[in-house]
Design an enzyme around this catalytic site. Sequence first.
Site, mmCIF file in Angstrom:
data_model
loop_
_atom_site.group_PDB
_atom_site.id
_atom_site.type_symbol
_atom_site.label_atom_id
_atom_site.label_comp_id
_atom_site.label_asym_id
_atom_site.label_seq_id
_atom_site.Cartn_x
_atom_site.Cartn_y
_atom_site.Cartn_z
ATOM 1 N N TYR A 154 0.842 -1.221 0.000
ATOM 2 C CA TYR A 154 0.000 0.000 0.000
ATOM 3 C C TYR A 154 0.873 1.267 0.000
ATOM 4 O O TYR A 154 0.480 2.314 -0.486
ATOM 5 C CB TYR A 154 -0.940 -0.026 1.203
ATOM 6 N N LYS A 161 -3.488 7.982 3.186
ATOM 7 C CA LYS A 161 -4.678 7.684 4.002
ATOM 8 C C LYS A 161 -4.472 8.127 5.460
ATOM 9 O O LYS A 161 -5.407 8.592 6.107
ATOM 10 C CB LYS A 161 -5.009 6.187 3.954
#
Length: 255
Positions: A154, A161
Site C-alpha cells: 500500500y 490515508k
Amino acid sequence: MSGLLAGKRLLVTGVITDASIAFSVAKLAQENGAQVVLTGYGRLSLVERIAKRLPEPAPVIEVDVTNTEHLAGLADRVREHVDGLDGVVHSIGFAPQSCLGGGFLDAPWEDVATALHVSTFSYKSLAMAALPLMSPGGAVVGLTFDATKAWPVYDWMGVAKAGLESASRYLALHLGKQGIRSNLVAAGPLRTIAAKSIPGFDQFEEAWTERAPLGWSLTDQEPAARACLALLSDWFPATTGEIVHVDGGYHAIGA
Ligand SMILES: NC(=O)c1ccc[n+]([C@@H]2O[C@H](COP(=O)([O-])OP(=O)(O)OC[C@H]3O[C@@H](n4cnc5c(N)ncnc54)[C@H](O)[C@@H]3O)[C@@H](O)[C@H]2O)c1
C-alpha cells in the site's frame, strides 16, 4: 419520501463504474430518500452512463479535485440541481504506480505529491468548495483504508490515508462551530478500479477472506455504503472526527 435520508441533498464523488463504493452510496441514498448529484472525473461520458443505472438518473458535474477552477465553480454548478447540500461524500483516491506495490523507498516526490494532492488534500478542498451550500447538521464523509498500520504494497497510499484520517479530524475541528461533521469509513478490501491498480492487492484479499472475524465479501460494497449513509444521516448528530471500521472486524484482531 421516507427513509433514513429523506429530504437530504447529497453530493457524491467517485463514481467510475458500478463497482465503485460511491455508486453503492448513491444508489442506497436514493433508495433511502435522498436527492443525489454526482461528480465525475476524466471519462465523463462513462460516469454519465453509469449514473443512468441508478434508481433515479443523477446529474453529473465534472470535478477534478486538483483543478482549482473546478472547485471554485462547484457550488454554482451544484445549485443548478439542488438549492443546498446536507452531505458530501468524498470517495476519491489515486496514487501513481511508483507509489504502490513495494515502491515506498524509491517513489519520487512528484509522484508522492500527486498521491497526497488527490487522496488527502482534496478532502479539505472538496469540503470547502461545497461549504457555501451547507448548513448546521451537514456532514462530510470519506473513505479510508485503516492507516494505523504499514501494509505490504500500500506504501505511499497508506501515508496518504494516514493524512486523510488526520485531515478529517482537523476538518471536524474547524467546521464543528458551523455544526458540520466530518467522519470516515475504513472499508476492507473491495474489488474496484482503484483496488485493481494496486500491485499485490490479492494479499489483502486473502488475508481478509481467511481472517476477518465476520467473514468478508470482496465484491459487496453495500456494508461500506450503509455506514456512509448512517454517518450522513441524523443518527450520528454528536459524532465527528470519527473513523468507523467496516472490515468484517479485521482491524480488531492480532493476526
Ligand atoms: N476498494 C477498496 O478496497 C477500498 C478500501 C478502503 C477504502 N477505499 C477508498 O474508497 C474510495 C473510492 O475508491 P473505490 O475503491 O470505490 O474505487 P474507484 O476506482 O471506483 O473510485 C475511485 C474514484 O476516484 C476518482 N478520482 C481519481 N482521481 C481523481 C481526481 N483528480 N479528481 C476527482 N476524482 C478522482 C476516480 O475517478 C474514481 O471515481 C477511495 O478513497 C479508496 O481509497 C477503497
